[in-house]
Design a protein around this motif. Structure first.
Motif, PDB file in Angstrom:
ATOM      1  N   TYR A  23      -9.019   2.497  11.760  1.00 55.57           N
ATOM      2  CA  TYR A  23      -9.106   1.272  11.024  1.00 55.57           C
ATOM      3  C   TYR A  23     -10.302   0.641  10.926  1.00 55.57           C
ATOM      4  O   TYR A  23     -10.548  -0.552  11.160  1.00 55.57           O
ATOM      5  CB  TYR A  23      -8.127   0.504  12.281  1.00 55.57           C
ATOM      6  CG  TYR A  23      -6.842   0.933  12.446  1.00 55.57           C
ATOM      7  CD1 TYR A  23      -5.728   0.926  11.463  1.00 55.57           C
ATOM      8  CD2 TYR A  23      -6.760   1.442  13.859  1.00 55.57           C
ATOM      9  CE1 TYR A  23      -4.557   1.732  11.886  1.00 55.57           C
ATOM     10  CE2 TYR A  23      -5.576   2.049  13.962  1.00 55.57           C
ATOM     11  CZ  TYR A  23      -4.511   2.078  13.023  1.00 55.57           C
ATOM     12  OH  TYR A  23      -3.304   2.869  13.283  1.00 55.57           O
ATOM     13  N   CYS A  24     -11.266   1.419  10.506  1.00 60.35           N
ATOM     14  CA  CYS A  24     -12.502   0.882  10.021  1.00 60.35           C
ATOM     15  C   CYS A  24     -12.501   0.082   8.774  1.00 60.35           C
ATOM     16  O   CYS A  24     -13.370  -0.433   8.376  1.00 60.35           O
ATOM     17  CB  CYS A  24     -13.443   2.259   9.881  1.00 60.35           C
ATOM     18  SG  CYS A  24     -13.141   3.332   8.757  1.00 60.35           S
ATOM     19  N   GLY A  25     -11.458   0.554   7.681  1.00 61.00           N
ATOM     20  CA  GLY A  25     -11.377  -0.233   6.494  1.00 61.00           C
ATOM     21  C   GLY A  25     -12.095   0.205   5.351  1.00 61.00           C
ATOM     22  O   GLY A  25     -12.087  -0.188   4.138  1.00 61.00           O
ATOM     23  N   LEU A  26     -12.850   1.680   5.609  1.00 58.39           N
ATOM     24  CA  LEU A  26     -13.686   2.208   4.516  1.00 58.39           C
ATOM     25  C   LEU A  26     -12.903   2.526   3.358  1.00 58.39           C
ATOM     26  O   LEU A  26     -13.192   2.373   2.048  1.00 58.39           O
ATOM     27  CB  LEU A  26     -14.473   3.334   5.051  1.00 58.39           C
ATOM     28  CG  LEU A  26     -15.694   2.881   5.862  1.00 58.39           C
ATOM     29  CD1 LEU A  26     -16.348   4.197   6.218  1.00 58.39           C
ATOM     30  CD2 LEU A  26     -16.661   1.906   4.871  1.00 58.39           C
ATOM     31  N   CYS A  27     -11.503   3.019   3.457  1.00 57.83           N
ATOM     32  CA  CYS A  27     -10.667   3.556   2.398  1.00 57.83           C
ATOM     33  C   CYS A  27     -10.363   2.271   1.466  1.00 57.83           C
ATOM     34  O   CYS A  27     -10.357   2.529   0.379  1.00 57.83           O
ATOM     35  CB  CYS A  27      -9.552   4.182   3.105  1.00 57.83           C
ATOM     36  SG  CYS A  27      -8.607   3.101   4.289  1.00 57.83           S
ATOM     37  N   GLU A  28     -10.208   1.173   2.120  1.00 61.24           N
ATOM     38  CA  GLU A  28      -9.642  -0.047   1.259  1.00 61.24           C
ATOM     39  C   GLU A  28     -10.817  -0.356   0.567  1.00 61.24           C
ATOM     40  O   GLU A  28     -10.815  -0.670  -0.751  1.00 61.24           O
ATOM     41  CB  GLU A  28      -9.334  -1.087   2.432  1.00 61.24           C
ATOM     42  CG  GLU A  28      -8.791  -2.352   1.452  1.00 61.24           C
ATOM     43  CD  GLU A  28      -8.374  -3.571   2.505  1.00 61.24           C
ATOM     44  OE1 GLU A  28      -7.867  -2.906   3.579  1.00 61.24           O
ATOM     45  OE2 GLU A  28      -8.155  -4.552   1.935  1.00 61.24           O
ATOM     46  N   GLU A  29     -12.151  -0.449   1.160  1.00 60.89           N
ATOM     47  CA  GLU A  29     -13.408  -0.600   0.399  1.00 60.89           C
ATOM     48  C   GLU A  29     -13.539   0.331  -0.787  1.00 60.89           C
ATOM     49  O   GLU A  29     -14.079  -0.167  -1.951  1.00 60.89           O
ATOM     50  CB  GLU A  29     -14.622  -0.759   1.287  1.00 60.89           C
ATOM     51  CG  GLU A  29     -14.559  -2.081   2.079  1.00 60.89           C
ATOM     52  CD  GLU A  29     -15.921  -2.168   2.808  1.00 60.89           C
ATOM     53  OE1 GLU A  29     -16.939  -1.803   2.308  1.00 60.89           O
ATOM     54  OE2 GLU A  29     -15.805  -2.423   3.712  1.00 60.89           O
ATOM     55  N   PRO A  31     -10.708   2.173  -5.860  1.00 62.64           N
ATOM     56  CA  PRO A  31     -10.703   1.303  -7.122  1.00 62.64           C
ATOM     57  C   PRO A  31      -9.712   0.545  -7.687  1.00 62.64           C
ATOM     58  O   PRO A  31      -9.482  -0.068  -8.832  1.00 62.64           O
ATOM     59  CB  PRO A  31     -11.139   2.659  -8.088  1.00 62.64           C
ATOM     60  CG  PRO A  31     -10.678   3.633  -7.606  1.00 62.64           C
ATOM     61  CD  PRO A  31     -10.327   3.479  -6.132  1.00 62.64           C
ATOM     62  N   THR A  32      -8.529   0.769  -7.150  1.00 64.01           N
ATOM     63  CA  THR A  32      -7.148   0.154  -7.810  1.00 64.01           C
ATOM     64  C   THR A  32      -6.562  -0.706  -6.838  1.00 64.01           C
ATOM     65  O   THR A  32      -5.507  -1.080  -7.001  1.00 64.01           O
ATOM     66  CB  THR A  32      -6.197   1.469  -8.132  1.00 64.01           C
ATOM     67  OG1 THR A  32      -5.744   2.125  -6.964  1.00 64.01           O
ATOM     68  CG2 THR A  32      -6.981   2.432  -8.884  1.00 64.01           C
ATOM     69  N   ALA A  33      -7.219  -1.100  -5.597  1.00 58.91           N
ATOM     70  CA  ALA A  33      -6.618  -1.922  -4.526  1.00 58.91           C
ATOM     71  C   ALA A  33      -5.204  -1.556  -4.137  1.00 58.91           C
ATOM     72  O   ALA A  33      -4.386  -2.126  -3.640  1.00 58.91           O
ATOM     73  CB  ALA A  33      -6.380  -3.370  -4.904  1.00 58.91           C
ATOM     74  N   ALA A  34      -5.044  -0.165  -4.227  1.00 54.79           N
ATOM     75  CA  ALA A  34      -3.798   0.594  -3.664  1.00 54.79           C
ATOM     76  C   ALA A  34      -3.601   0.427  -2.209  1.00 54.79           C
ATOM     77  O   ALA A  34      -2.696   0.077  -1.578  1.00 54.79           O
ATOM     78  CB  ALA A  34      -3.594   2.002  -4.287  1.00 54.79           C
ATOM     79  N   ILE A  35      -4.637   1.046  -1.624  1.00 53.99           N
ATOM     80  CA  ILE A  35      -4.746   1.149  -0.222  1.00 53.99           C
ATOM     81  C   ILE A  35      -5.271  -0.123   0.719  1.00 53.99           C
ATOM     82  O   ILE A  35      -6.229  -0.534   0.103  1.00 53.99           O
ATOM     83  CB  ILE A  35      -5.513   2.703   0.265  1.00 53.99           C
ATOM     84  CG1 ILE A  35      -5.124   2.892   1.799  1.00 53.99           C
ATOM     85  CG2 ILE A  35      -7.013   2.275   0.025  1.00 53.99           C
ATOM     86  CD1 ILE A  35      -5.616   4.292   1.982  1.00 53.99           C
ATOM     87  N   TYR A  59      -8.829  10.485  -4.787  1.00 52.87           N
ATOM     88  CA  TYR A  59      -9.485  10.896  -3.453  1.00 52.87           C
ATOM     89  C   TYR A  59     -10.738  10.296  -2.928  1.00 52.87           C
ATOM     90  O   TYR A  59     -11.282  10.750  -2.101  1.00 52.87           O
ATOM     91  CB  TYR A  59      -9.964  12.631  -3.818  1.00 52.87           C
ATOM     92  CG  TYR A  59      -8.569  13.206  -4.108  1.00 52.87           C
ATOM     93  CD1 TYR A  59      -8.001  14.187  -3.042  1.00 52.87           C
ATOM     94  CD2 TYR A  59      -8.466  13.419  -5.428  1.00 52.87           C
ATOM     95  CE1 TYR A  59      -7.181  15.098  -3.431  1.00 52.87           C
ATOM     96  CE2 TYR A  59      -7.436  14.435  -5.882  1.00 52.87           C
ATOM     97  CZ  TYR A  59      -6.923  15.114  -4.793  1.00 52.87           C
ATOM     98  OH  TYR A  59      -5.716  16.034  -4.866  1.00 52.87           O
ATOM     99  N   LEU A  60     -11.010   9.025  -3.664  1.00 55.52           N
ATOM    100  CA  LEU A  60     -12.160   8.494  -2.928  1.00 55.52           C
ATOM    101  C   LEU A  60     -11.858   7.857  -1.562  1.00 55.52           C
ATOM    102  O   LEU A  60     -12.924   8.089  -0.626  1.00 55.52           O
ATOM    103  CB  LEU A  60     -12.380   7.125  -3.954  1.00 55.52           C
ATOM    104  CG  LEU A  60     -13.256   7.321  -5.055  1.00 55.52           C
ATOM    105  CD1 LEU A  60     -13.437   5.927  -5.735  1.00 55.52           C
ATOM    106  CD2 LEU A  60     -14.499   7.959  -4.705  1.00 55.52           C
TER     107      LEU A  60
END
Ligand code: SF4
Ligand code: SF4
Length: 171
Positions: free
Chosen positions: A92-98, A101-105, A55-56
């Motif tokens: 498309y801010c990219g915060l979810c990718e940052e 913790p698992t490089a999933a998204i 959920y991060l």
């Protein structure tokens, strides 16, 4: 009259000039290397789904466009029973990718994700999952996490010491 003539002259001058407009999609401008658009969910190098439904990403998303439901496999590995992104809201801010913790998204440069029907911009897990690892080809969260799964038992993870036998550890 003089002003009218000047106006027509300007119009005529521009009539024969080459247009400066770049026609899309006939002309596709090369994107910057780090441009960000459509989001995908990736697999780890062992073929498992990387997302552990922590959920991060949904917590950090400034427009609350990610939702999911966490579940757990018998071996203790967590996954998202369902995972949804509403691209109609994503900025498309990219915060979810940052935050992940698992490089999933991961965000990809694919920006051609336009629909007339706004509901078609709601992507489910099966729409988001891709076969490969994306940008990070080697990372497997469970090889580091210390959680006993098929990827490794207790003490078998990278930088993890074997479990201590509490009886032999007593003074
Ligand atoms: S890119 Fe930004 S807005 Fe889009 S889902 Fe990720 S955190 Fe939310
Ligand atoms: S995509 Fe990453 S941050 Fe989002 S829930 Fe899955 S593991 Fe957590």
């Amino acid at each position: 009259m003089k002003a009218l003539g000047a106006g027509f002259a300007t119009t005529l001058r521009h009539l024969w000039r080459k247009p400066v407009t770049e026609e899309y999609p006939e002309y596709r401008r090369a994107l910057p290397e780090r441009s960000r658009a459509r989001i995908v969910l990736t697999h780890d190098p062992d073929g498992g789904e990387r997302c552990v439904a922590c959920y991060l990403c949904s917590g950090v998303c400034p427009v609350s466009c990610i939702s999911m439901q966490a579940a757990e496999m018998p071996d203790g590995r967590r996954y998202a029973a369902w995972f949804r992104i509403n691209f109609a809201r994503c900025i498309y801010c990219g915060l979810c990718e940052e935050a992940c913790p698992t490089a999933a998204i991961q965000l990809t440069p694919d920006f051609e994700n336009i629909q007339r029907d706004i509901l078609k911009l709601v992507f489910e897990k099966e729409d988001l999952l891709v076969d490969g690892c994306g940008k990070d080809k080697t990372y497997n969260f469970y090889r580091w996490a210390g959680v006993a799964t098929a990827a490794g038992g207790k003490g078998a993870h990278e930088r993890e010491a074997p479990p201590v036998r509490v009886r032999s550890n007593l003074p």
